[in-house]
Write a protein that holds these residues in place. Structure first.
Motif, PDB file in Angstrom:
ATOM      1  N   ARG A 155       0.837  -1.398   0.032  1.00  0.00           N
ATOM      2  CA  ARG A 155      -0.038  -0.003  -0.060  1.00  0.00           C
ATOM      3  C   ARG A 155       0.922   1.243  -0.031  1.00  0.00           C
ATOM      4  O   ARG A 155       2.152   1.292   0.691  1.00  0.00           O
ATOM      5  CB  ARG A 155      -0.885   0.142   1.270  1.00  0.00           C
ATOM      6  N   SER A 171       0.572   5.776  -0.029  1.00  0.00           N
ATOM      7  CA  SER A 171      -0.146   7.186  -0.133  1.00  0.00           C
ATOM      8  C   SER A 171      -0.122   7.513  -1.401  1.00  0.00           C
ATOM      9  O   SER A 171       0.819   7.111  -2.297  1.00  0.00           O
ATOM     10  CB  SER A 171       0.187   7.813   0.980  1.00  0.00           C
ATOM     11  N   LYS A 172      -0.731   8.598  -1.757  1.00  0.00           N
ATOM     12  CA  LYS A 172      -0.662   9.341  -3.236  1.00  0.00           C
ATOM     13  C   LYS A 172       0.620  10.079  -3.392  1.00  0.00           C
ATOM     14  O   LYS A 172       1.132   9.681  -4.523  1.00  0.00           O
ATOM     15  CB  LYS A 172      -1.715  10.405  -3.192  1.00  0.00           C
ATOM     16  N   ASN A 173       1.238  10.431  -2.383  1.00  0.00           N
ATOM     17  CA  ASN A 173       2.602  11.115  -2.404  1.00  0.00           C
ATOM     18  C   ASN A 173       3.475   9.841  -2.630  1.00  0.00           C
ATOM     19  O   ASN A 173       4.615  10.095  -3.745  1.00  0.00           O
ATOM     20  CB  ASN A 173       2.831  11.766  -1.266  1.00  0.00           C
ATOM     21  N   GLU A 174       3.418   8.915  -2.131  1.00  0.00           N
ATOM     22  CA  GLU A 174       4.286   7.760  -2.351  1.00  0.00           C
ATOM     23  C   GLU A 174       4.028   7.156  -3.885  1.00  0.00           C
ATOM     24  O   GLU A 174       5.201   6.799  -4.463  1.00  0.00           O
ATOM     25  CB  GLU A 174       4.190   6.389  -1.442  1.00  0.00           C
ATOM     26  N   GLN A 175       2.767   7.242  -4.308  1.00  0.00           N
ATOM     27  CA  GLN A 175       2.693   6.582  -5.600  1.00  0.00           C
ATOM     28  C   GLN A 175       3.522   7.559  -6.450  1.00  0.00           C
ATOM     29  O   GLN A 175       3.946   7.244  -7.666  1.00  0.00           O
ATOM     30  CB  GLN A 175       1.226   6.585  -5.969  1.00  0.00           C
ATOM     31  N   GLU A 176       2.987   8.797  -6.241  1.00  0.00           N
ATOM     32  CA  GLU A 176       3.977  10.079  -7.391  1.00  0.00           C
ATOM     33  C   GLU A 176       5.247   9.713  -7.320  1.00  0.00           C
ATOM     34  O   GLU A 176       6.246   9.728  -8.157  1.00  0.00           O
ATOM     35  CB  GLU A 176       3.613  11.276  -6.874  1.00  0.00           C
ATOM     36  N   SER A 209       6.467   6.559  -9.005  1.00  0.00           N
ATOM     37  CA  SER A 209       6.289   6.765 -10.584  1.00  0.00           C
ATOM     38  C   SER A 209       7.290   7.724 -11.168  1.00  0.00           C
ATOM     39  O   SER A 209       7.791   7.285 -12.331  1.00  0.00           O
ATOM     40  CB  SER A 209       4.835   7.505 -10.837  1.00  0.00           C
TER      41      SER A 209
END
Length: 84
Positions: free
Chosen positions: A49, A51-56, A59
């Motif tokens: 899992r 967070s949105k910041n980790e995903q960015e 990426s």
């Protein structure tokens, strides 16, 4: 009065917890720190899992590490649009 204090503490805790998350690093940052990008991509692959910041962040790191495998990056073919 107790409800007001509890509400203020709850809002403060929410702000503290959401404000502590590290901002994602940019592609430009990872272009200057390619080895760090490679390590980040490996770390991201292990996470279930994010967070949105980790995903960015993941990426951006992945984009930079995969850019080296793209043989067309930074190159152009002057004959690409010519008909024979």
């Amino acid at each position: 009065m107790k409800k007001v204090i509890v509400s203020i503490l709850a809002v403060g805790a929410f702000i503290f917890l959401t404000g502590c998350e590290e901002k994602p690093k940019t592609r430009d940052y990872y272009k200057q720190h390619v080895e760090e990008a490679k390590v980040k991509v490996q770390e991201c692959a292990k996470k279930e899992r994010m967070s949105k910041n980790e995903q960015e962040d993941c990426s951006n790191a992945k984009f930079v590490t995969e850019a080296g495998t793209n043989t067309w990056e930074g190159k152009s073919d002057p004959n690409a649009l010519k008909y024979e």
